[in-house]
Design a protein around this motif. Structure first.
Motif, mmCIF file in Angstrom:
data_model
loop_
_atom_site.group_PDB
_atom_site.id
_atom_site.type_symbol
_atom_site.label_atom_id
_atom_site.label_comp_id
_atom_site.label_asym_id
_atom_site.label_seq_id
_atom_site.Cartn_x
_atom_site.Cartn_y
_atom_site.Cartn_z
ATOM 1 N N PHE A 94 0.775 -1.142 0.059
ATOM 2 C CA PHE A 94 0.175 0.270 0.121
ATOM 3 C C PHE A 94 0.941 1.324 0.047
ATOM 4 C CE2 PHE A 94 -1.984 3.541 2.453
ATOM 5 C CZ PHE A 94 -3.302 3.660 1.706
ATOM 6 N N CYS A 95 2.092 1.236 0.879
ATOM 7 C CA CYS A 95 2.636 2.336 1.237
ATOM 8 C C CYS A 95 3.612 2.850 0.022
ATOM 9 C CB CYS A 95 3.323 2.325 2.456
ATOM 10 S SG CYS A 95 2.301 2.267 3.843
ATOM 11 N N ALA A 96 4.443 1.737 -0.556
ATOM 12 C CA ALA A 96 5.482 1.965 -1.450
ATOM 13 C C ALA A 96 5.285 2.710 -2.482
ATOM 14 C CB ALA A 96 6.253 0.685 -1.601
ATOM 15 N N PRO A 97 4.084 2.355 -3.402
ATOM 16 C CA PRO A 97 3.799 2.955 -4.771
ATOM 17 C C PRO A 97 3.613 4.566 -4.454
ATOM 18 C CG PRO A 97 2.154 1.514 -4.079
ATOM 19 C CD PRO A 97 3.361 1.142 -3.282
ATOM 20 N N ARG A 98 2.726 4.925 -3.213
ATOM 21 C CA ARG A 98 2.392 6.096 -2.936
ATOM 22 C C ARG A 98 3.600 7.029 -2.641
ATOM 23 N NH1 ARG A 98 -1.527 2.508 -2.155
ATOM 24 N NH2 ARG A 98 -3.587 3.467 -2.613
ATOM 25 N N MET A 99 4.526 6.346 -2.241
ATOM 26 C CA MET A 99 6.018 7.173 -1.915
ATOM 27 C C MET A 99 6.960 7.312 -3.106
ATOM 28 S SD MET A 99 6.555 5.356 1.762
ATOM 29 C CE MET A 99 8.147 6.435 2.419
ATOM 30 N N GLY A 100 6.298 6.764 -4.140
ATOM 31 C CA GLY A 100 7.353 6.857 -5.412
ATOM 32 C C GLY A 100 8.221 5.425 -5.363
ATOM 33 N N LEU A 101 8.150 4.600 -4.520
ATOM 34 C CA LEU A 101 8.826 3.232 -4.400
ATOM 35 C C LEU A 101 8.404 2.228 -4.920
ATOM 36 C CD1 LEU A 101 9.764 3.696 -0.557
ATOM 37 C CD2 LEU A 101 11.208 4.660 -2.550
ATOM 38 N N ARG A 102 9.279 1.136 -5.397
ATOM 39 C CA ARG A 102 8.835 -0.041 -5.799
ATOM 40 C C ARG A 102 8.920 -1.338 -4.778
ATOM 41 N NH1 ARG A 102 12.305 -1.966 -9.688
ATOM 42 N NH2 ARG A 102 14.127 -0.579 -8.779
ATOM 43 N N ALA A 103 8.088 -2.094 -4.729
ATOM 44 C CA ALA A 103 8.127 -3.008 -3.612
ATOM 45 C C ALA A 103 8.184 -4.367 -4.131
ATOM 46 C CB ALA A 103 7.042 -2.736 -2.473
ATOM 47 N N GLY A 104 8.696 -5.212 -3.687
ATOM 48 C CA GLY A 104 8.719 -6.915 -4.156
ATOM 49 C C GLY A 104 8.634 -7.713 -3.073
ATOM 50 N N LEU A 105 8.838 -8.982 -3.119
ATOM 51 C CA LEU A 105 8.719 -9.937 -1.919
ATOM 52 C C LEU A 105 9.581 -10.994 -2.283
ATOM 53 C CD1 LEU A 105 5.655 -11.124 0.004
ATOM 54 C CD2 LEU A 105 6.857 -12.776 -1.173
ATOM 55 N N ALA A 110 6.244 -6.784 -6.938
ATOM 56 C CA ALA A 110 7.049 -7.427 -7.989
ATOM 57 C C ALA A 110 8.646 -6.739 -7.889
ATOM 58 C CB ALA A 110 6.566 -6.791 -9.619
ATOM 59 N N PRO A 111 9.304 -7.516 -8.127
ATOM 60 C CA PRO A 111 9.419 -8.962 -8.173
ATOM 61 C C PRO A 111 8.651 -9.599 -6.816
ATOM 62 C CG PRO A 111 11.611 -8.616 -7.530
ATOM 63 C CD PRO A 111 11.012 -7.139 -7.942
ATOM 64 N N ALA A 112 8.163 -10.997 -7.107
ATOM 65 C CA ALA A 112 7.756 -11.653 -5.913
ATOM 66 C C ALA A 112 8.249 -12.999 -6.067
ATOM 67 C CB ALA A 112 6.193 -11.611 -5.873
ATOM 68 N N GLU A 113 8.965 -13.604 -5.458
ATOM 69 C CA GLU A 113 9.561 -14.895 -5.757
ATOM 70 C C GLU A 113 9.606 -15.829 -4.707
ATOM 71 O OE1 GLU A 113 13.337 -13.789 -7.474
ATOM 72 O OE2 GLU A 113 14.525 -13.877 -5.563
ATOM 73 N N ALA A 114 9.630 -17.071 -4.649
ATOM 74 C CA ALA A 114 9.913 -18.087 -3.651
ATOM 75 C C ALA A 114 11.297 -18.516 -3.908
ATOM 76 C CB ALA A 114 8.995 -19.452 -3.641
ATOM 77 N N VAL A 115 12.200 -18.680 -2.783
ATOM 78 C CA VAL A 115 13.637 -19.175 -2.909
ATOM 79 C C VAL A 115 13.894 -20.373 -2.110
ATOM 80 C CG1 VAL A 115 16.028 -18.595 -2.718
ATOM 81 C CG2 VAL A 115 14.306 -16.912 -3.273
ATOM 82 N N THR A 116 14.236 -21.353 -2.470
ATOM 83 C CA THR A 116 14.447 -22.540 -1.674
ATOM 84 C C THR A 116 16.242 -22.883 -1.264
ATOM 85 O OG1 THR A 116 13.023 -23.962 -2.649
ATOM 86 C CG2 THR A 116 14.614 -25.119 -1.630
ATOM 87 N N VAL A 117 16.385 -22.781 0.180
ATOM 88 C CA VAL A 117 17.636 -22.962 0.519
ATOM 89 C C VAL A 117 17.962 -24.197 1.211
ATOM 90 C CG1 VAL A 117 17.615 -20.357 0.906
ATOM 91 C CG2 VAL A 117 16.898 -22.058 2.865
ATOM 92 N N GLN A 118 19.123 -24.625 1.280
ATOM 93 C CA GLN A 118 19.459 -25.805 1.948
ATOM 94 C C GLN A 118 20.150 -25.267 3.365
ATOM 95 O OE1 GLN A 118 19.752 -28.739 0.758
ATOM 96 N NE2 GLN A 118 18.306 -28.430 -0.770
ATOM 97 N N VAL A 119 19.649 -26.071 4.434
ATOM 98 C CA VAL A 119 19.958 -25.730 5.900
ATOM 99 C C VAL A 119 20.975 -26.537 6.164
ATOM 100 C CG1 VAL A 119 19.210 -25.461 8.034
ATOM 101 C CG2 VAL A 119 17.678 -24.618 6.236
ATOM 102 N N GLY A 120 22.170 -25.963 6.764
ATOM 103 C CA GLY A 120 23.177 -26.881 7.150
ATOM 104 C C GLY A 120 23.098 -27.249 8.719
ATOM 105 N N ALA A 121 24.258 -27.738 9.264
ATOM 106 C CA ALA A 121 23.808 -28.375 10.468
ATOM 107 C C ALA A 121 24.674 -27.514 11.599
ATOM 108 C CB ALA A 121 24.363 -29.877 10.684
ATOM 109 N N GLY A 122 25.676 -26.483 11.092
ATOM 110 C CA GLY A 122 26.378 -25.599 12.210
ATOM 111 C C GLY A 122 25.428 -24.700 12.773
ATOM 112 N N GLY A 123 26.030 -24.568 14.086
ATOM 113 C CA GLY A 123 25.058 -23.606 14.970
ATOM 114 C C GLY A 123 23.715 -23.888 15.487
#
Length: 314
Positions: free
Chosen positions: A37-48, A76-89
């Motif tokens: 809602f806010c970003a375009p009214r501020m002249g900004l672009r918003a993605g996810l 936009a852009p709006a994307e799903a990203v898959t990651v590999q979770v390690g074992a450390g920490g």
């Protein structure tokens, strides 16, 4: 929430892209909807960006559904990203490391000016309590910062209950992460305890803990700045002048030591108070002792009035 997002993004140049990190939970979903809602009214672009950690059944489908919702909301852009979770920490630390690496890569890929995170005032209060339980110093009690690099947390002054109400008002259907109720995770286990403290000490407790983080954070930033300036004054060929370093007040000296250790290649995620204390003892409690051994195989020695850090042979 709209006022909080506008305030957080007010300094960005027109046309800048901001990415919302969104799991589909109520906090990040409300943040994504508000930013749309806010970003375009501020002249900004918003993605996810929705990160799939692959740790729960159906996680890939859920991340894809969040991205699809975002496209329908005009992000936009709006994307799903898959990651590999390690074992450390540990599981929480490993998942967090993988998530931030994915968000950093997305910000670079899309040339985003900022990545927005949905942490609320309640999250900040939990962070302060966890820091106290672990015996952390001011850096831990300062909690999460509203701005850290390209990451921004617009909702640090917003109650978790408000994000739930925002989702209800906007007709959003957030996902309830079962990990948030799983006592195997320390933060999840802490939440009932915090509820009990609120019941005994009053509803202002959460806000007061969050305000404590902000106040301590200001002091920490000031001392860190003094320490960086002092560190430059203490540099000697190949290391640090132990005499100049020892003349500094302890709060400044230990911060200068920590900054130097990070410069020297010690992993910040593994560096803790015990390591800094061991190196500081070579300055403030010098008795001819041997080197301090640090994560990554780095050794710090004192000799000829100087501290030097030695990298392991590769």
């Amino acid at each position: 929430m709209r006022a909080a997002v506008r305030d957080s993004l007010a300094d960005l140049p027109e046309g800048s892209l901001v990415l919302v990190a969104c799991s589909g939970g109520p906090d990040s979903l409300a943040l994504a909807d508000t930013t749309a809602f806010c970003a375009p009214r501020m002249g900004l672009r918003a993605g996810l960006v929705s990160v799939d950690h692959g740790l729960q059944e159906g996680s890939a489908e859920r991340a894809a559904a969040v991205a699809a919702w975002a496209r329908g909301a005009g992000l936009a852009p709006a994307e799903a990203v898959t990651v590999q979770v390690g074992a450390g920490g540990g599981p929480e630390g490993a998942a967090r490391e993988a998530r931030y690496a994915a968000l950093d890569a997305a910000a670079e890929r899309h040339r985003a000016s900022a990545v927005l995170l949905g942490h609320t005032r309640d999250d900040q209060a939990e962070t302060v309590l966890l820091a106290l339980v672990r015996g952390a110093g001011p850096r831990g009690i300062a909690g999460m910062r509203a701005v850290r690099g390209h990451y921004r947390r617009p909702l640090l002054g917003i109650a978790r209950g408000d994000t739930h109400e925002a989702c209800a008002e906007r007709g959003l259907k957030p996902w309830a992460d079962p990990h948030n109720e799983d006592p195997r995770f320390l933060r999840s286990a802490l939440r009932p305890a915090l509820d009990s403290l609120v019941a005994v000490l009053g509803e202002d407790l959460v806000a007061n803990l969050a305000r404590t983080a902000a106040l301590v954070g200001e002091d920490t930033d000031y001392l860190d700045a003094l320490a960086l300036a002092a560190l430059d004054e203490c540099r000697a060929e190949g290391g640090l002048d132990a005499g100049r370093l020892g003349a500094l007040p302890a709060p400044v000296r230990t911060r200068a030591v920590r900054a130097w250790l990070l410069e020297s290649g010690v992993n910040g995620a593994e560096l803790n108070h015990r390591h800094v204390t061991a190196v500081d003892a070579l300055v403030a409690d010098w008795r001819g002792q041997g080197p301090a051994f640090l994560p990554g195989g780095i050794e710090v020695r004192r000799g000829g009035g100087r501290l030097t850090a030695t990298q392991p042979l590769r």
